[in-house]
Design a protein around this motif. Structure first.
Motif, short mmCIF file in Angstrom:
data_model
loop_
_atom_site.label_atom_id
_atom_site.label_comp_id
_atom_site.label_asym_id
_atom_site.label_seq_id
_atom_site.Cartn_x
_atom_site.Cartn_y
_atom_site.Cartn_z
N GLY A 39 0.78 -1.23 0.00
CA GLY A 39 0.00 0.00 0.00
C GLY A 39 0.81 1.28 0.00
N LYS A 40 2.13 1.18 -0.16
CA LYS A 40 2.99 2.38 -0.10
C LYS A 40 2.62 3.39 -1.18
N SER A 41 2.62 2.94 -2.43
CA SER A 41 2.35 3.85 -3.53
C SER A 41 0.90 4.34 -3.51
N THR A 42 -0.01 3.49 -3.07
CA THR A 42 -1.41 3.92 -2.93
C THR A 42 -1.52 5.07 -1.95
N LEU A 43 -0.83 4.96 -0.82
CA LEU A 43 -0.87 6.02 0.19
C LEU A 43 -0.30 7.32 -0.38
N LEU A 44 0.78 7.22 -1.14
CA LEU A 44 1.38 8.40 -1.74
C LEU A 44 0.43 9.04 -2.75
N LEU A 154 6.81 14.51 -2.51
CA LEU A 154 6.50 13.08 -2.40
C LEU A 154 7.42 12.31 -3.34
N PHE A 155 8.07 11.27 -2.82
CA PHE A 155 9.05 10.51 -3.58
C PHE A 155 8.62 9.04 -3.63
N ASP A 156 8.41 8.52 -4.85
CA ASP A 156 7.99 7.12 -5.01
C ASP A 156 9.16 6.29 -5.52
N GLU A 157 9.94 5.75 -4.60
CA GLU A 157 11.10 4.90 -4.89
C GLU A 157 12.01 5.53 -5.95
N PRO A 158 12.43 6.78 -5.79
CA PRO A 158 13.16 7.47 -6.87
C PRO A 158 14.58 6.98 -7.10
N LEU A 159 15.16 6.23 -6.16
CA LEU A 159 16.55 5.81 -6.31
C LEU A 159 16.69 4.35 -6.74
N SER A 160 15.58 3.67 -6.94
CA SER A 160 15.65 2.22 -7.16
C SER A 160 16.31 1.84 -8.47
N ASN A 161 16.38 2.76 -9.44
CA ASN A 161 17.02 2.45 -10.73
C ASN A 161 18.52 2.76 -10.75
N LEU A 162 19.05 3.27 -9.65
CA LEU A 162 20.46 3.66 -9.61
C LEU A 162 21.31 2.53 -9.02
N PHE A 185 9.08 16.13 3.39
CA PHE A 185 9.42 15.07 2.44
C PHE A 185 8.76 13.77 2.90
N VAL A 186 8.02 13.13 1.99
CA VAL A 186 7.46 11.80 2.24
C VAL A 186 8.11 10.85 1.25
N TRP A 187 8.86 9.89 1.77
CA TRP A 187 9.74 9.04 0.94
C TRP A 187 9.24 7.60 0.99
N VAL A 188 8.80 7.08 -0.15
CA VAL A 188 8.34 5.70 -0.24
C VAL A 188 9.46 4.82 -0.78
N THR A 189 9.72 3.71 -0.10
CA THR A 189 10.78 2.80 -0.53
C THR A 189 10.52 1.40 0.01
N HIS A 190 11.06 0.40 -0.66
CA HIS A 190 11.06 -0.95 -0.13
C HIS A 190 12.43 -1.28 0.48
N ASP A 191 13.36 -0.32 0.38
CA ASP A 191 14.74 -0.51 0.82
C ASP A 191 14.88 -0.04 2.27
N GLN A 192 15.03 -0.97 3.20
CA GLN A 192 15.10 -0.60 4.62
C GLN A 192 16.33 0.23 4.93
N ALA A 193 17.44 0.00 4.23
CA ALA A 193 18.65 0.80 4.47
C ALA A 193 18.42 2.25 4.08
#
Length: 325
Positions: A39-44, A154-162, A185-193
């Motif tokens: 539901g991360k992207s839905t919330l964003l 609002l950021f939807d996994e913006p670094l995942s392609n790097l 800033f609201v940052w959505v990610t699946h990356d816990q680090a």
């Protein structure tokens, strides 16, 4: 400030959010994390106004924004795909939101120049997106978002392609940019680090519901259940069947030597992972696998002990919730 009250958006199957209550402070950098489909992207999308909730209220600075159009919310979005216009040069890409808002051309040029210089892409203004590297495209997307001087980004996994090195560099730059702008800033990610290094607070979602909310170190050290405990940490936490005990790998020592006042489990080495300053050793006890720090010279198949101080253990009930909080 963003306030979400009992926010629900259902899609009939997997995905969506349910009864979300969340307050995001003015100027805060908060991360929303969880596995795919939580539901991360839905919330964003709901905060941005790209989607409408089935029920619940969204307030921005105390004003009911639930039915407001995206342009009325003072929100900027940065996507995973960058979403740059391929036929426009960098200058036009950055300034496009200002063109839509009918800002005078001279002011657009000056704000584009200032924003580009802030993100170290002033020398790229005449280039097209296809001529840029992934990191440069990401900076252009960021510039386009902040050129409007939004109250909320609002950021939807913006670094995942790097690649990993560039992601680490961009995290440093994002933190500096956040401090400079003072925006929320609201940052959505699946990356816990990513979440732990960037955010002041972290929201952990599972199946559309908030499982835990708090500062990164608090969530890491005091997870409310086995799901949160397993989501944070690399290598992942050791979960042992004895009363379901969790032990972080950094608290486990693997070797043949003994330590006083410790838990000890015997097993054979099945994996040795040298990572420069430390080496992770995984052993198989016959019941479970345990990972901890050890000597890089340990051999596969060697009989060793995994040991730790019981005071570092986390204890969980049969339903996965913490029993020692």
């Amino acid at each position: 400030m963003i306030e979400l009250q009992r926010l629900t958006r259902a899609f009939g199957g997997r995905g969506g959010v349910r009864d979300i209550d969340l307050g995001i402070e003015d100027g805060e950098l908060i991360a929303i994390v969880g596995p795919s489909g939580c539901g991360k992207s839905t919330l964003l999308s709901l905060i941005a106004g790209l989607d409408a909730p089935d029920s619940g209220v969204i307030r921005i600075d105390g004003r009911d924004a639930t039915a407001l159009e995206p342009k009325e919310r003072g929100v900027a979005l940065v996507f995973q795909s960058y979403a740059l216009y391929p036929h426009l040069d960098v200058s036009r890409n950055i300034g496009f939101p200002l063109e839509i808002a009918r800002v005078p051309k001279a002011e657009i040029a000056e704000r584009v120049r200032q924003t580009a210089e802030r993100l170290a892409i002033g020398h790229l203004l005449d280039r097209r997106p296809k001529q840029l590297s992934g990191g440069e495209r990401q900076r252009v997307a960021l510039a386009r978002a902040i050129v409007r001087r939004p109250r909320i980004c609002l950021f939807d996994e913006p670094l995942s392609n790097l690649d990993p090195a560039l992601r680490a560099q961009m995290r440093v730059e994002i933190r500096a940019l956040h401090r400079e702008l003072g925006a929320t800033f609201v940052w959505v990610t699946h990356d816990q680090a990513e979440a732990m290094t960037l955010a002041e607070r972290v929201v952990v979602l599972r199946e559309g519901r908030v499982r835990q909310l708090g500062p990164p170190r608090e969530i890491y050290a005091h997870p409310v259940d086995t799901f949160v405990a397993s989501f944070f940490g690399a290598p992942t936490i050791n979960l042992l069947e004895d009363q379901t005990i969790g032990v972080r790998p950094e608290n486990v020592t693997v070797g043949s030597g003994g330590l006083d006042r410790v838990e000890a489990h015997e097993g054979r080495v099945v994996l040795v992972e040298p990572l420069g300053a430390e080496t992770w050793i995984t052993i198989d006890t016959g019941k479970e696998r345990i990972t901890g720090r050890g000597d890089p010279d340990l051999a596969i198949g060697e009989r060793v002990f995994a040991r730790w101080d019981p005071a570092t253990s986390l204890r969980f009930r049969s339903d996965g919730t913490r029993s020692d909080l």
